[in-house]
Design an enzyme around this catalytic site. Structure first.
Site, short mmCIF file in Angstrom:
data_model
loop_
_atom_site.label_atom_id
_atom_site.label_comp_id
_atom_site.label_asym_id
_atom_site.label_seq_id
_atom_site.Cartn_x
_atom_site.Cartn_y
_atom_site.Cartn_z
N GLY A 146 28.09 23.51 47.55
CA GLY A 146 26.68 23.94 47.69
C GLY A 146 26.43 25.42 47.54
N HIS A 168 45.51 41.19 32.26
CA HIS A 168 44.20 41.20 32.92
C HIS A 168 43.21 42.11 32.18
CE1 HIS A 168 45.57 39.09 36.58
NE2 HIS A 168 46.71 39.72 36.40
N TYR A 175 45.70 34.44 30.44
CA TYR A 175 46.38 34.80 31.67
C TYR A 175 45.43 34.65 32.86
CZ TYR A 175 49.80 36.89 34.68
OH TYR A 175 50.70 37.07 35.68
N TYR A 178 46.24 38.18 49.64
CA TYR A 178 45.62 38.86 48.50
C TYR A 178 45.77 38.03 47.24
CZ TYR A 178 44.45 43.25 50.65
OH TYR A 178 43.87 44.21 51.40
N ASP A 191 36.62 36.08 37.61
CA ASP A 191 37.71 36.26 36.65
C ASP A 191 38.30 34.88 36.43
OD1 ASP A 191 40.13 36.60 35.40
OD2 ASP A 191 40.83 38.21 36.72
N ASP A 206 36.41 40.28 34.12
CA ASP A 206 35.41 39.51 34.88
C ASP A 206 34.20 39.16 34.03
OD1 ASP A 206 36.80 39.76 37.40
OD2 ASP A 206 36.27 41.88 37.26
N LYS A 226 38.81 45.90 38.74
CA LYS A 226 40.03 46.53 39.26
C LYS A 226 39.72 47.44 40.44
CE LYS A 226 42.71 44.76 36.02
NZ LYS A 226 41.87 43.58 35.70
N LYS A 255 41.95 42.11 43.41
CA LYS A 255 40.84 42.90 43.94
C LYS A 255 39.54 42.14 43.71
CE LYS A 255 42.22 46.65 45.95
NZ LYS A 255 42.92 45.87 46.98
N ASP A 256 38.51 42.55 44.43
CA ASP A 256 37.30 41.72 44.46
C ASP A 256 36.29 42.02 43.35
OD1 ASP A 256 37.89 40.39 47.17
OD2 ASP A 256 38.24 42.51 47.44
N ASP A 257 36.48 43.13 42.68
CA ASP A 257 35.71 43.41 41.47
C ASP A 257 34.21 43.14 41.67
OD1 ASP A 257 38.26 43.87 40.61
OD2 ASP A 257 38.41 42.03 39.47
C1 F6R Z 1 44.93 44.38 39.48
C2 F6R Z 1 45.45 43.39 38.55
C3 F6R Z 1 46.69 43.72 37.79
C4 F6R Z 1 47.84 42.82 38.18
C5 F6R Z 1 49.10 43.18 37.38
C6 F6R Z 1 50.26 42.25 37.68
O1 F6R Z 1 43.89 43.88 40.24
O2 F6R Z 1 44.91 42.34 38.41
O3 F6R Z 1 47.02 45.06 37.93
O4 F6R Z 1 48.07 42.96 39.56
O5 F6R Z 1 48.84 43.10 36.02
O6 F6R Z 1 49.81 40.96 37.49
P1 F6R Z 1 50.70 39.67 37.83
O7 F6R Z 1 51.21 39.83 39.25
O8 F6R Z 1 49.71 38.56 37.66
O9 F6R Z 1 51.78 39.69 36.81
MG MG Z 2 42.56 38.85 36.07
MG MG Z 3 38.88 41.65 37.50
#
Ligand code: F6R
Ligand code: MG
Ligand code: MG
Length: 373
Positions: free
Chosen positions: A102, A18, A89, A230, A11, A52, A131, A233-235
């Protein structure tokens, strides 16, 4: 021929929060990979799922190749520059280290790779989920490779009758790769006992016990193990070979009709159903729902066919409807109980801080107080 399939995803920024990468960002990544592919890759395919971008590459350099990993890293760096220019973003969100050393493993991007002896016809599937985290594939892999209720091939095909070996990783371990190998069907209950906890035990790979060939490779990285906290998430991405000694494509896909609950969704902190979606789909409801896409390929001499979009088929419309219903049903109970992840899995530290401050306000009732209460 020996062929390596590598998929590396990250990502590196998206439009409107997101949701999804911009066209310009994708084009930059595509252009850089195309420019540098000559002499290095046999073929490649670039797509996105949610926010991603995944770069799928075929080559003859084996897993963990520094050149192949550098190509992906450089493409993500170039993309990040565009993301910054456009004010996207989370620009460069998953590039957690500054200097490439590497191998992108441990640097933020997710990696799934396998080296195979290419069959005369080699069908395989490339999954990408957004997500959510790598444990999201535990249930579908268990059902497809170990459960004859899902995969009739386990009882109908002599080639599959010997079962499959699962390599499972303890992703909570930060000191190194802590893994266990379990064979289905003999150790089915042991396997189930681990896979029921998808936040801790994650299927990393699956192997045919009849031939020793690798069937599946899952990206098991956990971003918080790299960043120390954190960061999202690792997607996870995943590669699965199908047919012949492996489950049929339809047997691998069937479990996604469950739209099972996985960790993820809003702020990476909820339990939400995994929705199978078409390739290049963004996210929406409640920063989700967690999505999974699947591209099917044939590969020959390392050359990929066009991608077929497995979850674009009309069958999956009703699954999507049910996933939406399940998601909304869960959301009706807001932050209560099963709707939100347990404390250790929350992506944000707000609650932990709040509980710490409240803890000091608890007091033990005195005997007299108790009698009066
Ligand atoms: C979940 C994710 C989103 C963000 C949410 C708040 O993995 O990426 O749900 O956690 O949009 O985002 P921030 O904290 O960047 O404003
Ligand atoms: Mg993102
Ligand atoms: Mg993602």
């Amino acid at each position: 021929m020996k062929l390596t399939l590598s998929v590396i995803k990250a990502d590196i920024g998206s439009i409107g929060g997101h949701i999804a990468p911009s066209r310009a960002l994708l084009e930059k990544v595509r252009a850089l990979v195309a420019e540098r592919a000559k002499g290095l890759l046999l073929d490649h395919y670039i797509s996105y799922t949610g926010d991603d971008i995944a770069i799928l590459m075929t080559h003859a350099r084996g897993t963990g190749s520094a050149e192949v990993h550098r190509l992906a890293w450089d493409a993500f760096l170039a993309g990040t520059a565009v993301a910054r220019e456009q004010g996207l973003y989370g620009a460069g969100q998953d590039l957690l280290k500054d200097a490439f050393a590497g191998n992108v493993t441990g640097m933020g991007p997710a990696v799934a790779e396998m080296t195979i002896e290419e069959r005369p016809n080699e069908p395989f599937l490339f999954f990408a989920a957004d997500k959510t985290d790598p444990g999201a594939y535990n249930l579908p892999l268990y059902l497809a490779f170990a459960d004859p209720m899902t995969t009739p091939g386990l009882i109908l095909s002599p080639k599959m009758a010997k079962g499959f070996r699962f390599v499972v990783m303890d992703v909570n371990c930060t000191e190194g790769d802590r893994v266990i190998e379990l064979s289905a069907p003999e150790e089915l209950y042991d396997l189930a006992a681990l896979l029921r906890d998808p936040e801790r035990y994650v299927v990393e790979s699956v192997w045919s016990r009849a031939t020793g060939e690798q069937a599946a490779a899952v990206a098991t990285s956990r971003l918080h193990n790299i960043a120390g906290k954190y960061t999202g998430k690792d997607d996870p991405v995943m590669l699965v070979r199908t047919q012949m000694n492996f489950p049929a494509t339809g047997e691998i896909l069937a479990p996604y009709a469950t739209a099972h609950f996985v960790a993820g969704g809003m702020r990476g902190s909820h339990n939400m159903p995994l929705m199978p979606v078409a390739l290049d789909t963004g996210t929406s409801y409640f920063d989700g729902p967690p999505l999974v896409s699947c591209a099917a390929f044939a590969v020959h001499g390392g050359r990929l066919t066009e991608a077929l979009d497995c979850f674009a088929h009309p069958f999956w419309d009703s699954v999507r409807d049910r996933a939406a219903e399940k998601g909304m049903e869960m959301r009706r109970q807001g932050f209560f109980g099963a709707a939100m992840l347990p404390m250790g899995e929350l992506e944000y530290t707000g609650i932990t801080e709040k509980l710490k401050s409240l803890d000091g306000r608890f007091h033990m009732r005195k005997e007299a107080e108790r009698a009066a209460a």
